[in-house]
Design a protein around this motif. Structure first.
Motif, PDB file in Angstrom:
ATOM      1  N   GLU A   1       4.459  30.484  74.236  1.00  0.00           N
ATOM      2  CA  GLU A   1       4.111  31.901  74.377  1.00  0.00           C
ATOM      3  C   GLU A   1       3.227  32.362  73.231  1.00  0.00           C
ATOM      4  OE1 GLU A   1       7.816  33.989  74.721  1.00  0.00           O
ATOM      5  OE2 GLU A   1       8.177  33.252  76.757  1.00  0.00           O
ATOM      6  N   HIS A   2       3.533  31.889  72.020  1.00  0.00           N
ATOM      7  CA  HIS A   2       2.725  32.260  70.855  1.00  0.00           C
ATOM      8  C   HIS A   2       1.296  31.730  71.000  1.00  0.00           C
ATOM      9  CE1 HIS A   2       1.965  33.687  66.871  1.00  0.00           C
ATOM     10  NE2 HIS A   2       1.720  32.480  66.402  1.00  0.00           N
ATOM     11  N   LEU A   3       1.155  30.510  71.451  1.00  0.00           N
ATOM     12  CA  LEU A   3      -0.174  29.931  71.663  1.00  0.00           C
ATOM     13  C   LEU A   3      -0.966  30.728  72.691  1.00  0.00           C
ATOM     14  CD1 LEU A   3       0.644  26.114  71.710  1.00  0.00           C
ATOM     15  CD2 LEU A   3      -0.894  27.257  70.113  1.00  0.00           C
ATOM     16  N   GLN A   4      -0.329  31.070  73.787  1.00  0.00           N
ATOM     17  CA  GLN A   4      -1.031  31.772  74.853  1.00  0.00           C
ATOM     18  C   GLN A   4      -1.374  33.209  74.472  1.00  0.00           C
ATOM     19  OE1 GLN A   4      -2.303  30.152  77.434  1.00  0.00           O
ATOM     20  NE2 GLN A   4      -1.387  28.374  76.462  1.00  0.00           N
ATOM     21  N   SER A   5      -0.650  33.785  73.528  1.00  0.00           N
ATOM     22  CA  SER A   5      -0.914  35.175  73.153  1.00  0.00           C
ATOM     23  C   SER A   5      -1.902  35.310  71.996  1.00  0.00           C
ATOM     24  CB  SER A   5       0.395  35.868  72.782  1.00  0.00           C
ATOM     25  OG  SER A   5       0.904  35.318  71.583  1.00  0.00           O
ATOM     26  N   LEU A   6      -2.344  34.200  71.418  1.00  0.00           N
ATOM     27  CA  LEU A   6      -3.221  34.261  70.256  1.00  0.00           C
ATOM     28  C   LEU A   6      -4.510  35.030  70.509  1.00  0.00           C
ATOM     29  CD1 LEU A   6      -2.959  30.704  68.686  1.00  0.00           C
ATOM     30  CD2 LEU A   6      -2.221  32.852  67.693  1.00  0.00           C
TER      31      LEU A   6
ATOM     32  N   ARG B   1       0.070  32.391  60.181  1.00  0.00           N
ATOM     33  CA  ARG B   1      -1.319  32.592  60.601  1.00  0.00           C
ATOM     34  C   ARG B   1      -1.828  31.320  61.251  1.00  0.00           C
ATOM     35  NH1 ARG B   1      -4.476  36.889  58.044  1.00  0.00           N
ATOM     36  NH2 ARG B   1      -6.136  35.534  58.746  1.00  0.00           N
ATOM     37  N   ALA B   2      -2.774  31.489  62.173  1.00  0.00           N
ATOM     38  CA  ALA B   2      -3.297  30.358  62.921  1.00  0.00           C
ATOM     39  C   ALA B   2      -4.707  30.018  62.464  1.00  0.00           C
ATOM     40  CB  ALA B   2      -3.304  30.674  64.406  1.00  0.00           C
TER      41      ALA B   2
ATOM     42  N   GLN C   1      -6.075  16.127  84.494  1.00  0.00           N
ATOM     43  CA  GLN C   1      -5.210  15.418  83.551  1.00  0.00           C
ATOM     44  C   GLN C   1      -5.221  16.080  82.179  1.00  0.00           C
ATOM     45  OE1 GLN C   1      -7.530  13.689  85.425  1.00  0.00           O
ATOM     46  NE2 GLN C   1      -6.106  12.859  86.932  1.00  0.00           N
ATOM     47  N   TRP C   2      -6.367  16.620  81.790  1.00  0.00           N
ATOM     48  CA  TRP C   2      -6.455  17.261  80.481  1.00  0.00           C
ATOM     49  C   TRP C   2      -5.498  18.441  80.378  1.00  0.00           C
ATOM     50  CZ3 TRP C   2     -12.464  17.508  80.887  1.00  0.00           C
ATOM     51  CH2 TRP C   2     -13.001  16.243  80.628  1.00  0.00           C
ATOM     52  N   THR C   3      -5.328  19.178  81.467  1.00  0.00           N
ATOM     53  CA  THR C   3      -4.440  20.346  81.413  1.00  0.00           C
ATOM     54  C   THR C   3      -2.991  19.959  81.144  1.00  0.00           C
ATOM     55  OG1 THR C   3      -4.168  20.358  83.810  1.00  0.00           O
ATOM     56  CG2 THR C   3      -5.900  21.771  82.897  1.00  0.00           C
ATOM     57  N   SER C   4      -2.633  18.723  81.429  1.00  0.00           N
ATOM     58  CA  SER C   4      -1.251  18.306  81.157  1.00  0.00           C
ATOM     59  C   SER C   4      -0.977  18.168  79.658  1.00  0.00           C
ATOM     60  CB  SER C   4      -0.939  16.987  81.873  1.00  0.00           C
ATOM     61  OG  SER C   4      -1.682  15.933  81.310  1.00  0.00           O
ATOM     62  N   TYR C   5      -2.021  18.187  78.846  1.00  0.00           N
ATOM     63  CA  TYR C   5      -1.867  18.096  77.396  1.00  0.00           C
ATOM     64  C   TYR C   5      -1.806  19.468  76.728  1.00  0.00           C
ATOM     65  CZ  TYR C   5      -2.875  13.117  77.638  1.00  0.00           C
ATOM     66  OH  TYR C   5      -2.814  11.773  77.898  1.00  0.00           O
ATOM     67  N   VAL C   6      -2.130  20.519  77.473  1.00  0.00           N
ATOM     68  CA  VAL C   6      -2.157  21.873  76.911  1.00  0.00           C
ATOM     69  C   VAL C   6      -0.746  22.284  76.498  1.00  0.00           C
ATOM     70  CG1 VAL C   6      -2.622  24.304  77.466  1.00  0.00           C
ATOM     71  CG2 VAL C   6      -4.221  22.526  78.187  1.00  0.00           C
ATOM     72  N   ASN C   7      -0.658  23.022  75.387  1.00  0.00           N
ATOM     73  CA  ASN C   7       0.600  23.484  74.796  1.00  0.00           C
ATOM     74  C   ASN C   7       1.447  22.338  74.253  1.00  0.00           C
ATOM     75  OD1 ASN C   7      -0.018  26.141  75.308  1.00  0.00           O
ATOM     76  ND2 ASN C   7       1.155  26.230  77.201  1.00  0.00           N
ATOM     77  N   LYS C   8       0.791  21.284  73.818  1.00  0.00           N
ATOM     78  CA  LYS C   8       1.512  20.157  73.204  1.00  0.00           C
ATOM     79  C   LYS C   8       0.917  19.890  71.830  1.00  0.00           C
ATOM     80  CE  LYS C   8       3.048  18.175  77.431  1.00  0.00           C
ATOM     81  NZ  LYS C   8       2.518  17.801  78.663  1.00  0.00           N
TER      82      LYS C   8
END
Length: 163
Positions: A81-86, A55-56, A12-19
Motif C-alpha cells: 500500500e505504501h508503494l502504491q501511494s507514493l 523517506r523514499a 511476466q514483469w508485472t509478477s515482480y511488482v511490489n517485491k
C-alpha cells in the motif's frame, strides 16, 4: 527466483511488482529495492528504497542493461500500500466534512459578493457554466477550458485566502 529479464514480457514483469528484488545489470552492477513498476516498452525497472526516516528514493534501471532479476522478499500489505501511494496525488478535500462545507459556502458567498454566478453541483461549485471548483475549493482546484475565466476566478480565490 531468478530469470533472464530480456526473455520475459510485460505479463511476466508485472509478477515482480511490489517485491523486493536484486537486479544485476551490465557486468558488475547490482541494484536492490522494491520494484514499483516496469515500463512495458523499454523494460526499465523503477526501484524504490526506504531510508530509516521513511523517506523514499527512486532509481530507474534501464531495461536494456538488465541481465537478471532475483526476488528477495514479497511485500506485506502495508509495504504494498505504501508503494502504491507514493506517487498518488493527495486525497481531494483533505479537510473534515464540516470544514469542507464551511469552505464551499465561504467560496460561494465570495463569488456571489463579486457578482459571479455560481451554483452547487454535488460536491463541486459550477461558476458561470464555464468553470468547476472541486474540494477543497482553492485556487488549484479550479478547472476550465477557458483560460481567461480560469485566471480571473483563481485571482478572486487568492484574494479570499488573503482576507
Amino acid at each position: 527466483m531468478q530469470c533472464s529479464w530480456s526473455y520475459l514480457g510485460p505479463l511476466q514483469w508485472t509478477s515482480y511488482v511490489n517485491k523486493h528484488v536484486k537486479v544485476t545489470a551490465g557486468k558488475d552492477d547490482e541494484f536492490d529495492g522494491w520494484l514499483l513498476t516496469v515500463d512495458p516498452v523499454s523494460a526499465s525497472l523503477v526501484l524504490v528504497k526506504f531510508n530509516m526516516a521513511g523517506r523514499a528514493s527512486v532509481q530507474v534501471v534501464m531495461g536494456h542493461a538488465v541481465q537478471q532479476v532475483e526476488v528477495l522478499q514479497e511485500a506485506d500489505q502495508t509495504t504494498a500500500e505504501h508503494l502504491q501511494s507514493l506517487f498518488l496525488p493527495p486525497q481531494p478535500g483533505g479537510l473534515e466534512p464540516q470544514e469542507r462545507l464551511r469552505r464551499r459556502s465561504r467560496v460561494r458567498q465570495w463569488l456571489e459578493k463579486n457578482r459571479i454566478p455560481v451554483e452547487e453541483q454535488g460536491e463541486e461549485l459550477k461558476v458561470a457554466g464555464a468553470l468547476t471548483i472541486a474540494s477543497p475549493y482553492g485556487c488549484d482546484d479550479c478547472s476550465s477550458s477557458n483560460e481567461i475565466i480560469l485566471d480571473r476566478i483563481q485571482k478572486l480565490l487568492r484574494h479570499l485566502d488573503e482576507d
